[in-house]
Design an enzyme around this catalytic site. Sequence first.
Site, mmCIF file in Angstrom:
data_model
loop_
_atom_site.group_PDB
_atom_site.id
_atom_site.type_symbol
_atom_site.label_atom_id
_atom_site.label_comp_id
_atom_site.label_asym_id
_atom_site.label_seq_id
_atom_site.Cartn_x
_atom_site.Cartn_y
_atom_site.Cartn_z
ATOM 1 N N ARG A 1 7.611 1.077 13.336
ATOM 2 C CA ARG A 1 8.232 0.511 12.132
ATOM 3 C C ARG A 1 9.404 -0.423 12.464
ATOM 4 N NH1 ARG A 1 5.926 3.665 7.939
ATOM 5 N NH2 ARG A 1 5.467 5.754 8.679
ATOM 6 N N ARG B 1 13.371 4.880 12.029
ATOM 7 C CA ARG B 1 12.161 5.709 11.987
ATOM 8 C C ARG B 1 11.302 5.471 13.239
ATOM 9 N NH1 ARG B 1 9.493 4.990 6.314
ATOM 10 N NH2 ARG B 1 8.329 6.807 7.076
ATOM 11 N N ARG C 1 5.052 11.109 -2.597
ATOM 12 C CA ARG C 1 4.866 10.728 -1.190
ATOM 13 C C ARG C 1 6.162 10.946 -0.409
ATOM 14 N NH1 ARG C 1 4.603 4.541 1.091
ATOM 15 N NH2 ARG C 1 4.262 5.107 3.277
ATOM 16 N N ALA D 1 3.350 -0.772 4.659
ATOM 17 C CA ALA D 1 2.864 -0.776 6.055
ATOM 18 C C ALA D 1 2.421 -2.163 6.522
ATOM 19 C CB ALA D 1 1.733 0.233 6.217
ATOM 20 N N ASP E 1 1.952 -15.090 6.686
ATOM 21 C CA ASP E 1 1.634 -16.504 6.449
ATOM 22 C C ASP E 1 1.738 -16.834 4.964
ATOM 23 O OD1 ASP E 1 1.255 -16.983 9.131
ATOM 24 O OD2 ASP E 1 -0.933 -17.004 9.040
ATOM 25 N N TYR F 1 11.388 8.902 0.843
ATOM 26 C CA TYR F 1 11.355 7.853 -0.182
ATOM 27 C C TYR F 1 12.013 8.252 -1.502
ATOM 28 C CZ TYR F 1 8.070 5.736 3.083
ATOM 29 O OH TYR F 1 7.502 5.186 4.202
ATOM 30 N N HIS G 1 4.413 -4.236 9.195
ATOM 31 C CA HIS G 1 4.437 -4.048 10.639
ATOM 32 C C HIS G 1 3.291 -4.731 11.374
ATOM 33 C CE1 HIS G 1 7.473 -1.332 9.316
ATOM 34 N NE2 HIS G 1 6.602 -0.546 8.694
ATOM 35 N N ASN H 1 8.065 -5.560 -1.309
ATOM 36 C CA ASN H 1 8.015 -4.428 -0.384
ATOM 37 C C ASN H 1 6.613 -4.418 0.209
ATOM 38 O OD1 ASN H 1 7.959 -2.087 1.065
ATOM 39 N ND2 ASN H 1 9.019 -0.847 -0.470
ATOM 40 N N GLU I 1 12.555 -9.487 1.254
ATOM 41 C CA GLU I 1 11.803 -8.319 1.752
ATOM 42 C C GLU I 1 12.666 -7.088 1.506
ATOM 43 O OE1 GLU I 1 10.999 -8.628 5.962
ATOM 44 O OE2 GLU I 1 10.470 -6.502 6.120
ATOM 45 N N HIS J 1 12.885 -2.635 1.541
ATOM 46 C CA HIS J 1 12.338 -1.338 1.946
ATOM 47 C C HIS J 1 13.226 -0.245 1.372
ATOM 48 C CE1 HIS J 1 9.596 -3.238 4.743
ATOM 49 N NE2 HIS J 1 10.597 -4.032 5.086
ATOM 50 N N LEU J 2 12.592 0.817 0.919
ATOM 51 C CA LEU J 2 13.342 1.978 0.433
ATOM 52 C C LEU J 2 14.031 2.676 1.597
ATOM 53 C CD1 LEU J 2 10.405 3.108 -1.791
ATOM 54 C CD2 LEU J 2 12.673 2.570 -2.716
ATOM 55 N N SER J 3 13.255 2.929 2.649
ATOM 56 C CA SER J 3 13.796 3.596 3.840
ATOM 57 C C SER J 3 14.336 2.539 4.803
ATOM 58 C CB SER J 3 12.686 4.414 4.520
ATOM 59 O OG SER J 3 11.710 3.542 5.073
ATOM 60 N N PRO K 1 0.786 -1.235 0.000
ATOM 61 C CA PRO K 1 0.000 0.000 0.000
ATOM 62 C C PRO K 1 0.815 1.281 0.000
ATOM 63 C CG PRO K 1 -0.175 -1.140 2.112
ATOM 64 C CD PRO K 1 0.503 -2.076 1.160
ATOM 65 N N ASN K 2 0.301 2.232 -0.739
ATOM 66 C CA ASN K 2 0.823 3.608 -0.837
ATOM 67 C C ASN K 2 2.095 3.729 -1.676
ATOM 68 O OD1 ASN K 2 -1.239 4.781 0.873
ATOM 69 N ND2 ASN K 2 -0.238 3.724 2.552
#
Length: 148
Positions: free
Chosen positions: A113, A109, A18, A76, A86, A23, A79, A73, A100, A102-104, A10-11
């Site tokens: 997170r 943070r 954003r 959210a 699963d 990001y 978390h 990725n 997995e 992540h950009l950040s 999402p997002n």
Amino acid sequence: MTRILVLNGPNLGRLGTREPEIYGSETLADIEASLSASLPSGVELDFRQTDDEATLIGWLHEAADAVSPVILNPAAFTHYSYAVRDACQMVTGAGAVLIEVHLSNPHARETFRHTSVITGAATGVIAGLGAQSYHLALSHILTLLERH
Ligand code: DQA
């Protein structure tokens, strides 16, 4: 033809506008284009984004059934989504690699997170390197494919 799924939660469709200070200014389409530019023959990328948990879970089932490598990725969902975790377990349990990304760097943070419920079901994690997180994940998967 080996298909590598690159799944975005999402997002992430809002990248570019954003929180660019976190990001960066690249859009998801930019990341897709730069990843696709360095593919060897016989390998294709299937690059997707959804804001919907059920859709993401369906894509992970698809990867488990096809034993396809995945770059994920989870955004959210990282978390709190035990359901996504699963489904990731089904992918790695089927013998496919799931990285997995992540950009950040979530650990640098907000406290919420700092926990990833996904990591325990992933093959590995790359975080905090911007779009390079995706590139390094792809490079690892390509190395594994070369060895087979
Ligand atoms: C993210 C980090 C998450 O905490 C956040 O919810 C995202 C993006 C990243 O790529 O840095 O949406 O996964």
